[in-house]
Every structure is written in C-alpha cells, then in structure tokens.
Design a protein around this motif. Structure first.
Motif, PDB file in Angstrom:
ATOM      1  N   ARG A 168      -4.398  13.683  25.428  1.00 43.56           N
ATOM      2  CA  ARG A 168      -3.263  12.815  25.737  1.00 43.56           C
ATOM      3  C   ARG A 168      -3.365  12.323  27.185  1.00 43.56           C
ATOM      4  N   LYS A 172       2.762  20.141  15.202  1.00 42.81           N
ATOM      5  CA  LYS A 172       2.345  19.636  13.883  1.00 42.81           C
ATOM      6  C   LYS A 172       2.183  20.814  12.929  1.00 42.81           C
ATOM      7  N   THR A 217      -1.078   0.391  11.626  1.00 42.18           N
ATOM      8  CA  THR A 217       0.329   0.379  12.008  1.00 42.18           C
ATOM      9  C   THR A 217       0.819  -1.026  12.387  1.00 42.18           C
ATOM     10  N   CYS A 220       4.279   7.292  20.878  1.00 38.95           N
ATOM     11  CA  CYS A 220       3.042   6.558  20.572  1.00 38.95           C
ATOM     12  C   CYS A 220       2.364   6.079  21.858  1.00 38.95           C
ATOM     13  N   ALA A 255       0.479  -2.223  21.163  1.00 38.71           N
ATOM     14  CA  ALA A 255       0.850  -2.674  19.810  1.00 38.71           C
ATOM     15  C   ALA A 255       1.809  -3.863  19.887  1.00 38.71           C
ATOM     16  N   ARG A 315       5.259  13.109  22.603  1.00 42.41           N
ATOM     17  CA  ARG A 315       4.283  12.538  21.674  1.00 42.41           C
ATOM     18  C   ARG A 315       4.612  11.095  21.312  1.00 42.41           C
ATOM     19  N   MET A 346       0.971  -7.455  18.372  1.00 39.87           N
ATOM     20  CA  MET A 346       1.805  -8.071  17.320  1.00 39.87           C
ATOM     21  C   MET A 346       2.384  -9.397  17.797  1.00 39.87           C
ATOM     22  N   GLY A 405      -0.017   3.953  22.012  1.00 41.89           N
ATOM     23  CA  GLY A 405      -0.422   2.545  21.928  1.00 41.89           C
ATOM     24  C   GLY A 405       0.749   1.584  21.853  1.00 41.89           C
ATOM     25  N   TRP A 447      -4.438  19.045  22.568  1.00 42.31           N
ATOM     26  CA  TRP A 447      -3.670  17.803  22.519  1.00 42.31           C
ATOM     27  C   TRP A 447      -3.424  17.275  23.939  1.00 42.31           C
ATOM     28  N   PHE A 451      -8.113   7.879  17.009  1.00 39.58           N
ATOM     29  CA  PHE A 451      -7.542   6.654  17.581  1.00 39.58           C
ATOM     30  C   PHE A 451      -7.616   5.505  16.583  1.00 39.58           C
ATOM     31  N   ALA A 477      -4.780   6.037  14.270  1.00 38.73           N
ATOM     32  CA  ALA A 477      -3.486   5.745  14.906  1.00 38.73           C
ATOM     33  C   ALA A 477      -3.240   4.244  15.011  1.00 38.73           C
ATOM     34  N   GLY A 478      -4.302   3.500  15.300  1.00 41.59           N
ATOM     35  CA  GLY A 478      -4.072   2.091  15.645  1.00 41.59           C
ATOM     36  C   GLY A 478      -4.537   1.094  14.614  1.00 41.59           C
ATOM     37  N   ASP A 526       7.738  11.372   8.997  1.00 42.80           N
ATOM     38  CA  ASP A 526       6.814  12.175   9.805  1.00 42.80           C
ATOM     39  C   ASP A 526       7.167  13.647   9.642  1.00 42.80           C
ATOM     40  N   ALA A 584      10.539   4.437  15.455  1.00 44.75           N
ATOM     41  CA  ALA A 584       9.323   3.847  14.878  1.00 44.75           C
ATOM     42  C   ALA A 584       8.068   4.249  15.662  1.00 44.75           C
ATOM     43  N   PHE A 585       8.226   4.483  16.976  1.00 44.23           N
ATOM     44  CA  PHE A 585       7.065   4.865  17.799  1.00 44.23           C
ATOM     45  C   PHE A 585       7.116   6.336  18.183  1.00 44.23           C
ATOM     46  N   ASN A 586       7.893   7.132  17.429  1.00 47.86           N
ATOM     47  CA  ASN A 586       8.081   8.532  17.777  1.00 47.86           C
ATOM     48  C   ASN A 586       8.831   8.621  19.109  1.00 47.86           C
TER      49      ASN A 586
END
Ligand code: HEM
Length: 558
Positions: A164, A136, A348, A494, A500, A492, A504, A496, A160, A341, A344-345, A422, A486-488
């Motif tokens: 993680r 980053k 999105t 995502c 997610a 790294r 959804m 979640g 990180w 967190f 992040a959640g 990003d 979309a989720f990287n």
C-alpha cells in the motif's frame, strides 16, 4: 380398554384416564397398542403434518430474521430464490425491512453464515474505527490465493502495508500521472474513437461495455506491467491473456458459493471448473513471467549502458525495491503485485461507465447539462474559436474543472457501484454500533448497492439519477465514504480513486462531446452476479455523430 384407546390415528391418549388396575396395560400392552396404532397412520400424512409444522415455524422466523430459517438448509432456499432474480435488489429489500442489518444463516454443511449490513455507522466501525479487527481474513485469502497470491487485494497486516505504502507513493508521483494520462489519451484517440467512428460508418450497433472493458484492461496493464496487450483494436481480437484473466476471475468467484471442501477436492483431483481455473492461471502466469523476464533484461541493459530509468509502471518501481531482508522481490511476488492491480483497475471503471451511459440515455436533460459544461470549458480554446471542434483533446486541468460531469459519474456509481458487495472477517468478539453482536470468525458482508438506495442518506428521491444532489453552488461536494462506499473507506480506500475519476471523465467527455449514445431498443439491461457489477447482456448501443450546431449553441451561451 378398548373404550380408552381408539385406533383412530388422530385420537389423543390421556394417561390420567387409566385406572390403577390398568397399570399392566399402561406399561406393556399400551406400548404395543400404541405402536400398532402408529403403524396405521399413513406415513404421507405424518410427513405433511411435519412439513406444515416446520414450514410454519420457519416462516415465523422471517419476521425476526428477515428470511425463513429451514432445518439443515437455513436460509439457503431464499438465497437460491434471490439469486434467480436481481440479487442486489433482493438484498436491499431485506436490509430495508431489517433496519440495515441481518444475520444470514447458511446450511449447516456450508460456510455461508454471515452478518449482512448496509448501516453507515457499522461501515465506519468496520472500515475505520476498528479497522484491525476486520481484515479480509483466512476465508477470503484461502479462496482467492491461487489467483491473487500475496498481492494487495489479498493481503492483510505487514504485507498489505508494504504494498500500500509503495503503491501510494507511486500513484501520487508526477511521473506516474504522466504515464496514466498519456496512455489513456493514446487509447481514447487512436483506438476508442476510431472504433466508434467505424460503427457509425457501418451503421452497426456495438457492445459499449465490451469496448470499455477492453480499453480499461489495456490501460491498467500499462500501469501495472508497462505494456498493453492490445485488446482495444479495430477488429476486437480475443487476447489469450485477457481471456485467461477473465476466466480465472470468474472461476475464483464461483468458489465463494461452493462449500470449501468441495472445491478443494475438485482442485486436488483437477476436475471441472477447478481444472479450467488452473489452466487460466497458468496462462496469466506465463504472460507475467514473460513481461518480468523481458523487463529484467531491459533494466540490466540500461544499467550496463548507464542509462537512466525511463519507465514508471508498477512492475519497474517494485523491481527497484528490496524486501525486509534487503533482497529484491521474488518474481512470484512481482507477479502477485501486478495481477492484483490489474484485477483492481481492469473492470471497475468500465462497468461504471456502462451504467453511466445507460442512465444518460434515460436522462437526456443530464446529457445536455454535461455538454453545456464541456463546451463552456473549451470555449476559450483557439481551435474551437476557429470552428475546429473535432480536434479538441481535453487537458487534465479541463477535466478537473468538470464538476457537473464529476457529479453525474458519482451518482451513477451511487446507484450502480462497481463493487456491489464486499466482505470482511471478525478477529475478536465485537459489537456493531447498531447493537449487532459479532463473534470471532464471523463473516461480515456490506452491501454497497443497498446503501445507494437508502432514503435515510439520500432522501426520498434516492432511486433517481440526479447529479445535482452532489453540487453546492455548482461545485462538487464530497460525501462521507461511509455513506458513499463505492470506493471503500478508511485505510483501504481505493488507491486508484483519483485516477479512476480522471479516466471515466476523460472517456465520457471525449465521447459525449462527439456523439449521442443511444441504447438499442428493447436491449435487456440487468446486473450480472459477479464480484464486479457487469451488465449481464452487455450494453448494445447505436452512435450518432453530434451536429456541430449543437456544440455552437452551447458555445454561444457561454
Ligand atoms: C470506478 C472505478 C473504481 C471503483 C468503484 C473502485 C472501487 C474499489 C473498492 C470498493 C475497493 C476495496 C476493495 C476491497 O478491499 O475489497 C478498491 C480497492 C482498490 N482499488 Fe479501486 N476502484 C476503482 C478503480 C480503480 C483503479 C482504476 C485502480 C488502479 C489502477 C484501483 C486500484 C485499487 C487498489 C490497488 C485497491 C486495493 C486497496 C487496498 O486494499 O489497500 N481501483 N477499489
């Protein structure tokens, strides 16, 4: 001499026309005459000529660099123009014309110079193959540190990795799954559906995006802190913690487009938006401190009474762990973990669902196919056989079977990724697979929005909402993370993602099974310029109860 040198401003001077006898003139009088003649050139004409020259020169750069490069300002004027319209479409067009990568030249007084790319080969290089070379970076860390501290979103290297690893184990544990599914079920059935019913009773449109944002905020706070702040209630209250979180995120994002020394001066003197940011962060901190203190008391009480731990939220899990020195984590670090967190959640999934419902409104054929799939899956249920359609609460294994819905949500995310752009920073000089040279310290911006609209990946119909592109023989097929980012991707990816999708799909199925969602006529829909792709004006919709005969129709066909 008068014949050699005209006073006319446009006459060129040719020194070869001067004879040797004219030397004196050439060295002395010539200069003064020259100055004299310049004095007569109207200053305005000079400026116009200079401007035309610069404009032609800058515009000629467009062919090679994608945008004109102006002296001092670089590409800033074009960026300002792009910001006034749909920024993501503007970026996609440039990337398309530049074969997927271009170099953005910011003003000399800013820190905006960067490489912008949407080339999947570059994405794989930066997210996976050369992952350690693209953290980053200090620019991102400095900009977001006040809000995010050393939490997972803002951490590189060992800090990180530690978060993680722990969070990953937790996210895959059965206890955690139970917490998330129970919390979601409660939110959907005791709060979301009654709010939707209420809007039907009152014949009033609702802002679906706002409702969904409230739902996911409560849901993710439950995951992080083990408590939900109560945003999703019938009277749609303004919750100070949620409001402060939103304000703090917005003010932090503004720092990205403000030269660093300016916002740092503003922060030092506690001025303007920085003052607001400080206040919002204080409110977030107070909420976090309160939850942490209460949880510590609760845990020590449980310990004294020899009771086993009941909770499985992230705060409780991290409280039970120790750092490298064998010490419990500090309250500040626990706060950072939870705040990250939540960031992040929180939004999105809700913005993805808002775009999904908007796409469904324009594609009733897709809506019908989803309903058909849902009805097929619940048709064997006893209560459905008895005609008690409304009492259906989807089970996790049923949600998992909804491949067409999974494909529809994925296609909505392809067209409207919740994180549209990003950012990374280059540690050592490198070269992208497409040949772009990267110097140490360069910022790299990858445009996920543009990737979803690349004919090279998705074909000529890439701008169409078409869930079928994700299906083979009716089963959902995953796409490479470097085509669908979309989720990287890479280390790294995502954390979640699975949750997610579950969240959804559960919300979408529960709503579609009961209601038609119709966007209010002429409601303007456009993306907002933020880190997450909100709809700028929300999503005003009317809800209509689904006729039971529709459900019956699909039950009979299965
Ligand atoms: C549609 C829903 C979601 C999308 C599109 C999404 C997308 C992303 C993206 C693009 C990143 C990379 C961000 C970066 O590193 O700059 C990310 C990271 C992350 N996401 Fe998600 N996310 C979603 C939902 C969630 C949810 C619901 C949670 C948690 C409850 C979550 C937790 C995380 C975490 C912890 C990271 C950081 C991973 C790391 O840096 O190692 N995400 N997500």
């Amino acid at each position: 001499m008068q014949s050699h040198i005209s006073n006319h401003p446009n006459t060129m001077i040719d020194p070869s026309n001067l004879s040797s006898d004219d030397d004196e003139l050439a060295t002395g009088n010539f200069v003064s005459r020259q100055l004299f003649s310049l004095q007569h050139i109207p200053i305005i004409e000079l400026f116009i000529a200079l401007f035309v020259f610069i404009a032609i020169h800058s515009l000629r750069q467009k062919k090679h660099h994608g945008l004109p490069i102006w002296p001092v300002l670089g590409m800033l004027p074009s960026l300002v123009g792009g910001l006034r319209g749909n920024m993501y479409e503007w970026m996609s067009d440039i990337l398309n014309n530049q074969n997927g990568t271009f170099r953005f030249k910011g003003p000399s007084f800013s820190s905006l110079d960067s490489i912008i790319t949407s080339d999947p080969r570059n994405l794989e290089h930066l997210l996976k193959t050369k992952f350690p070379n693209f953290p980053k970076g200090p620019f991102f860390r400095d900009t977001v540190h006040d809000l995010l501290g050393n939490g997972i979103f803002n951490a590189d290297d060992a800090t990180w990795q530690q978060q993680r690893k722990t969070a990953s184990i937790e996210f895959h544990s059965a206890k955690f799954r139970q917490l998330t599914t129970e919390s979601l079920l409660e939110l959907v059935h005791s709060r979301l559906l009654p709010i939707l019913e209420n809007s039907i009773k009152q014949s009033l449109p609702i802002d679906l995006q706002d409702i969904l944002l409230r739902l996911t905020f409560d849901n993710v706070c439950m995951i992080a802190f083990g408590v939900h702040p109560g945003c999703l209630s019938l009277n749609l209250p303004e919750i100070p913690f949620a409001k402060a979180f939103e304000d703090a995120t917005e003010a932090t994002m503004l720092r990205f487009v403000t030269p660093m020394y300016i916002w740092k001066i503003m922060r030092y003197f506690n001025l303007g938006i920085e003052r607001k940011l400080k206040h919002s962060i204080n409110v977030v901190d107070e909420f976090a401190e309160d939850v942490i203190r209460t949880r510590k008391e609760e845990l020590s009480l449980q310990c004294n009474n020899n009771m086993s731990k009941q909770r499985s939220d992230l705060l409780t899990v991290f409280m039970g762990l120790k750092d490298e020195a064998g010490q419990p984590f500090s309250d500040k670090f626990l706060r950072d973990i939870c705040v990250n967190f939540i960031l992040a959640g929180r939004d999105t999934s809700s913005v993805a669902l808002s775009w999904f419902f908007w796409l469904l409104h324009h594609n009733p054929r897709v809506e019908e196919r989803i309903l058909e799939e849902i009805c097929g899956i619940v048709s064997e249920r006893e209560e459905v056989k008895k005609g008690e359609y409304q009492s259906v609460i989807f089970r996790p294994e049923e949600i998992k079977k909804m491949d067409y819905l999974h494909a529809a949500v994925s296609d909505a995310l392809r067209l409207y990724p919740s994180v549209p752009v990003d950012h990374k920073e280059v540690v050592e000089d490198d070269i992208f697979p497409d040949g772009t040279v990267l110097k140490k310290g360069t910022k790299v911006i990858y445009v996920i929005y543009a990737m979803g609209r690349m004919e090279g990946i998705w074909g000529k119909d890439c701008r169409e909402f078409k869930p079928e592109r994700w299906l083979r023989d009716g089963r959902f097929m995953n796409e490479s993370a470097y085509n669908f980012t979309a989720f990287n991707g890479g280390p790294r990816l995502c954390l979640g993602k699975d949750f997610a999708y579950y969240q959804m799909k559960f919300v979408a199925a529960s709503v579609i099974y009961r209601y038609h969602v119709k966007v209010v006529e002429n409601h303007p829909v456009a993306p907002k310029l933020a880190l997450t792709m909100y709809m700028k004006h929300g999503l005003k919709v009317n809800l209509y109860r689904r006729d039971e005969s529709e459900i019956q129709k699909y039950l009979n066909t299965n």
